[in-house]
Write a protein that holds these residues in place. Structure first.
Motif, PDB file in Angstrom:
ATOM      1  N   ASN A   1       0.864  -1.221  -0.037  1.00 14.03           N
ATOM      2  CA  ASN A   1       0.106  -0.068  -0.005  1.00 14.03           C
ATOM      3  C   ASN A   1       0.810   1.291   0.087  1.00 14.03           C
ATOM      4  O   ASN A   1       0.368   2.453  -0.523  1.00 14.03           O
ATOM      5  N   PHE A   2       2.059   1.161   0.598  1.00 11.48           N
ATOM      6  CA  PHE A   2       3.052   2.260   0.535  1.00 11.48           C
ATOM      7  C   PHE A   2       3.259   2.564  -0.874  1.00 11.48           C
ATOM      8  O   PHE A   2       3.413   3.635  -1.390  1.00 11.48           O
ATOM      9  N   ALA A   3       3.424   1.448  -1.776  1.00 14.45           N
ATOM     10  CA  ALA A   3       3.827   1.677  -3.098  1.00 14.45           C
ATOM     11  C   ALA A   3       2.650   2.147  -4.088  1.00 14.45           C
ATOM     12  O   ALA A   3       2.996   3.060  -4.897  1.00 14.45           O
ATOM     13  N   VAL A   4       1.597   1.801  -3.397  1.00 14.07           N
ATOM     14  CA  VAL A   4       0.482   2.579  -4.014  1.00 14.07           C
ATOM     15  C   VAL A   4       0.376   4.229  -3.728  1.00 14.07           C
ATOM     16  O   VAL A   4       0.209   4.740  -4.816  1.00 14.07           O
ATOM     17  N   VAL A   5       0.662   4.243  -2.486  1.00 12.94           N
ATOM     18  CA  VAL A   5       0.703   5.941  -2.238  1.00 12.94           C
ATOM     19  C   VAL A   5       1.870   6.588  -2.886  1.00 12.94           C
ATOM     20  O   VAL A   5       1.637   7.673  -3.550  1.00 12.94           O
ATOM     21  N   VAL A   6       3.084   5.955  -2.908  1.00 15.21           N
ATOM     22  CA  VAL A   6       4.332   6.758  -3.472  1.00 15.21           C
ATOM     23  C   VAL A   6       4.181   6.413  -4.953  1.00 15.21           C
ATOM     24  O   VAL A   6       4.459   7.517  -5.797  1.00 15.21           O
ATOM     25  N   PHE A   7       3.971   5.189  -5.713  1.00 16.72           N
ATOM     26  CA  PHE A   7       4.117   5.149  -6.989  1.00 16.72           C
ATOM     27  C   PHE A   7       2.698   5.197  -7.667  1.00 16.72           C
ATOM     28  O   PHE A   7       2.787   4.965  -8.963  1.00 16.72           O
ATOM     29  N   THR A   8       1.779   5.330  -7.036  1.00 19.90           N
ATOM     30  CA  THR A   8       0.481   5.326  -7.556  1.00 19.90           C
ATOM     31  C   THR A   8       0.095   3.675  -7.925  1.00 19.90           C
ATOM     32  O   THR A   8       0.972   3.133  -8.128  1.00 19.90           O
ATOM     33  N   GLY A   9      -1.098   3.633  -8.125  1.00 18.35           N
ATOM     34  CA  GLY A   9      -1.682   2.272  -8.385  1.00 18.35           C
ATOM     35  C   GLY A   9      -1.661   2.084  -9.727  1.00 18.35           C
ATOM     36  O   GLY A   9      -1.831   0.697 -10.255  1.00 18.35           O
TER      37      GLY A   9
END
Lengths: 298, 617
Positions: A110-118
């Protein structure tokens, strides 16, 4: 099925299997030492893919430099996970560490979703890796398909050398037998465990990079399914055994690719094969192909 | 007295809560109504996962799969035929499914049963596995279920899912189902069957030795848990009115896992508190993903942030407060009132019988642990089994008590062949044992440990404990068991510890509690594995008296392994000596003391000539 198509499938299976193998080494090392399923390992693999994407495509570094940076950054992430989420729980019941691992996996995704977008991002494949080589009988091969298993086998050989010919390797094998005794013999156990996490993460990073090249895109949840499948490969090969992990990975790769190749109408069930294989092996030979038995003592 | 008081308080709070639910649709807006429904559903799911994992100790990650089964079964049963016909666009629905239609309640029950049925199918092969392997295998099954649902388009409408499910789930339905599940769970956990479940979690081997059929108990608990998952899934589908395979990914299981971890693994109260906290928090956290407007400023929402905070919380809880809010404790009105004390009553029956060990051999691969063991034991005797380390004494115990199968030879107990029976069957036949390294059920109280022992003599079936109001016999039998267990504790001088956790008892008391637990199975024959281990001379002197008293008061035959020669020589009527798996000598204590072979076995060849060594015995 023509020879060409069969060779394509064969190379495909071999390279997919090698990737599973590379990831599963990280699982098998950590499980061999700590008896912990590092659920976050698949997400470490995803980070490796993202780092190389950012290094080469966003920051336009050249490929070799980008790959080195990506491996280094991923390794650091793997070490941080161990330090923050697992080390405080070394003395706790194993199940606590397992829940922590689930939490970490969830967090990284989910951190990746926040930083890199989904959004999935496309990866540019270097031309040199994609130009087909034509062999006799019109068999076409993509260099990438050959590169993957070659890299994998070189890395596994290096790892085995490290494990069986060096002192830290000896310490690591000792820990997997008995962590307390090894500690008593003056080995800094935490350092060796960190080494196992570092090595596993580096290999996962390599797998992530190759994966990103193969299916040219990255997205935050890309580590979930390959991660679980790689763990299955580790169980299949015999958890704790590095050659076993590689063998398990390759078998899994062949099962997936070949079953769809020969029975195309099963393609919808592709992802279920691995689990089915897992359950079968657990029931008939829970120690896997190369694993050793653990007995309950009174 | 305080039981009536607690009952009244419980009834009052239930009525108050029911009144609140009755008024809720007027007081609360749609958003909060939805949350209150979700709390009840999550509580059902948490209770059922807690039963599987927290109480019985089976690490299952398959909850979402069983929820999916429940949700689909219920939805397929209540969707009107016309709607079904219109919804299956890719491929037509099976004709027999088209007209299938049941009332909502029936669909819920069928949903639960369907999930339970598949749960049992999964459990039977998979529960042979323990620990993490079980987790991965159940996770695998959940994924397989999801993949099958995605691909069986004619039955499930594939990846498109089902839309427009009638929204039958209201506060009455969700909280009503919750009440039923809660009541059954609490009744079951308070019965001796609940003790059995916890015993299986704490120490499988010991539970088996106390006569519990572990596998059966696990399958039952898993199946019941899956019923809850199916029911919860069905209610959830009807609340949200749309279901598709993506809804039941592993994330769904994590949510439930989070609830029971935060609440406290193994605590019913914890599961309920956890459901309130996590459900409200998950809804409330949505604000971080929505744009926030402050005056003319607009802060854009951050997608994914909700789950980042959620997972961080899970990690923080597990690192800093592993036991969650409640640990394994439960809510009780008693915490508001000062405590009172328990009391005692009468003795236990007596028996009179024999063990025959005939040419028993035990091999592990090429290694021979026991070579041709041969002896008889008469009723009422105390027999010693001695030998140097690695002589095969504990192996002999393990063969006799059924933990190992003899490679060759026969073991007759009370004239009946028992070699090859499983430990629980041997225990049922009237044999019980203690362990060299104490194996109590650490999280249960001393009293509960002993009632686990009496499980094997219990007549009522486990399922009756779900509905104790109908099968009142269960309550009567349970209270009898408790009284008998109390008596045992009293006789062994343990009554002061009755309500303390077994793991918190002093060492000597733990040893005696192991014996009390063994006596709880009402054995005719007792195996004691190094009862004097770790005791000082005073304590071991007391132990000698205690063992003799045991034999006399309970009319037992006792076989004991012991290294403390003082104890062996003083207590035993007859002694058998093992060395490296070979039965090298037998005789009365004085004969053994003078036996050259025995002295050699202990001290090496040549030692027997030195008289000074005799002082050791």
């Amino acid at each position: 099925m023509t020879l060409n198509i069969f060779v394509q499938h064969f190379v495909n299976a071999l390279s997919l299997g090698s990737l599973y193998g590379l990831i599963s080494i990280g699982y098998t090392m950590v499980y061999g030492i700590l008896r912990l399923i590092n659920f976050a390992h698949g997400d470490i693999f995803m980070l490796g893919a993202y780092f190389v994407f950012f290094a080469t495509i966003v920051y336009k570094l050249n490929w070799i430099l980008g790959v080195i940076i990506a491996i280094a950054a991923t390794t650091i992430c793997g070490l941080l996970v161990d330090r923050i989420a697992y080390r405080p729980l070394r003395q706790a019941p194993r199940i606590s560490a397992l829940i922590s691992a689930i939490g970490v996996s969830f967090f990284i995704e989910n951190f990746a979703v926040v930083v890199f977008t989904g959004m999935p991002r496309p990866v540019v494949q270097p031309k040199i890796l994609m130009k087909p080589i034509i062999l006799p009988n019109k068999v076409r091969l993509i260099p990438l398909g050959i590169l993957v298993p070659v890299v994998a086998f070189i890395l596994v050989a290096a790892l085995l050398w490290l494990l069986y010919k060096t002192k830290p390797g000896l310490a690591m094998r000792a820990i997997s037998f008995d962590i307390e005794t090894t500690r008593m013999l003056g080995v800094d156990v935490n350092k060796i465990i960190a080494l196992a996490f570092g090595l596993g993460s580096a290999l996962a990073a390599v797998a992530g990079i190759l994966w990103a090249l193969r299916y040219p895109r990255v997205e935050p949840f890309m580590g979930m399914t390959p991660g679980i499948k790689a763990f299955i490969a580790a169980v299949f090969g015999g958890i704790g055994s590095i050659p076993g992990a590689m063998i398990g990975g390759i078998i899994l790769g062949f099962v997936e690719i070949m079953s769809v190749a020969f029975f195309p109408n099963l393609s919808g069930y592709k992802d279920a094969f691995a689990f089915f294989l897992l359950i079968v092996i657990l029931l008939f030979k829970p120690t896997g192909i190369l694993g050793s038995k653990i007995e309950d003592k009174i | 007295m305080h039981k009536t008081r607690n009952l009244i308080l419980t009834v009052i709070s239930v009525i108050l809560f029911a009144l609140f639910l009755n008024k809720a649709p007027e007081i609360l807006n749609g958003y909060w109504l939805r949350i209150f429904n979700l709390i009840a559903i999550n509580a059902i799911l948490a209770l059922s996962l807690n039963l599987i994992y927290g109480i019985t100790g089976m690490f299952s990650l398959g909850h979402a799969g069983f929820m999916a089964i429940g949700a689909y079964v219920s939805a397929l049963l209540i969707l009107p035929p016309a709607q079904k016909a219109a919804m299956w666009i890719l491929e037509p629905i099976y004709p027999f499914m088209l007209n299938l239609n049941t009332p909502f309640i029936i669909s819920l029950i069928i949903a639960g049963i369907a999930a339970a049925f598949f749960g049992m199918l999964v459990a039977i092969p998979v529960l042979r596995l323990g620990g993490d392997y079980l987790g991965i295998a159940t996770l695998g099954f959940a994924e397989i279920i999801r993949i099958i649902i995605t691909n069986m388009t004619r039955l499930t409408n594939g990846s498109l899912g089902l839309k427009g499910i009638p929204a039958y789930t209201d506060l009455y339905m969700s909280w009503g189902c919750f009440a039923v599940i809660l009541l059954c769970t609490v009744c079951m956990l308070n019965s001796n069957f609940g003790n059995i479940l916890r015993a299986v979690r704490d120490d499988e081997v010991a539970a088996k030795m106390m006569g519990v059929n572990i596998f059966k108990v696990k399958v039952i608990a898993f199946t019941l848990g899956c019923f809850g998952a199916g029911l919860g899934g069905a209610l959830m589908g009807n609340l949200i009115t749309t279901i598709d395979p993506k809804m039941f990914m592993i994330t769904q299981t994590y949510n439930i896992l989070m609830i029971i971890v935060v609440g406290g693994l193994g605590s019913v109260t914890g599961s309920i508190i956890g459901s309130f906290l996590i459900t409200i928090m998950l809804e409330w956290l949505r604000f971080v993903e929505n744009p926030i407007t402050i005056g003319s400023f607009e802060i854009p929402g951050i997608p994914g942030m909700r789950m980042v905070i959620f997972s961080l919380l899970l990690i923080v809880v597990i690192i800093f407060r592993r036991e969650g809010i409640m640990g394994t404790r439960e809510f009780s009105w008693d915490i508001f009132f000062p405590k009172s004390k328990a009391k005692k009553s009468k003795p236990v029956q007596n028996y009179d019988h024999v063990l025959e060990v005939e040419h028993v051999k035990l091999k592990f691969g090429g290694l021979t642990a026991i070579e041709d063991l041969n002896f008889n034991i008469d009723a009422g005797q105390i027999i010693g089994l001695i030998g140097p380390n690695g002589a095969g004494k504990t192996s002999a115990f393990n063969v006799i008590s059924g933990f190992y199968k003899p490679t060759e030879g026969r073991i007759k107990f009370l004239g009946k062949q028992i070699g090859g029976l499983s430990p629980d069957q041997v225990c049922k036949a009237g044999m019980s044992r203690t362990f060299q390294n104490i194996r109590l059920f650490g999280t249960e109280t001393a009293l509960q440990n002993v009632t686990v022992g009496s499980w094997v003599r219990q007549k009522n079936s486990w399922w009756m404990s779900l509905l104790p109001f109908i099968f009142t016999d269960v309550l009567r039998e349970d209270s009898e068991m408790k009284t008998q267990a109390m008596n045992l504790l009293e006789q062994l001088g343990l009554s002061e510890y009755a309500n303390e956790k077994a793991s918190a008892l002093p060492y000597g008391a733990q040893r005696r509690l192991e014996i009390a637990r063994a006596l709880g199975t009402r054995p005719k024959f007792l195996l004691l594995d190094e009862p004097a281990a770790g005791m000082n001379p005073n304590e071991s002197h007391e132990l000698m008296e205690f063992i003799k008293r045991l034999r006399d008061e309970f009319k037992l035959t006792i076989l004991l392994i012991e290294h403390d020669m003082k104890v062996v020589m003083n207590v035993c009527d007859y002694i058998h000596v093992l060395d490296q798996g070979v039965h090298i000598a037998q005789g009365t204590p004085s004969e053994i003391r003078a036996n050259k072979k025995v002295i050699e076995a202990y001290l090496g060849a040549g030692a027997s000539s030195e008289n000074s060594q005799e002082a050791k015995f």
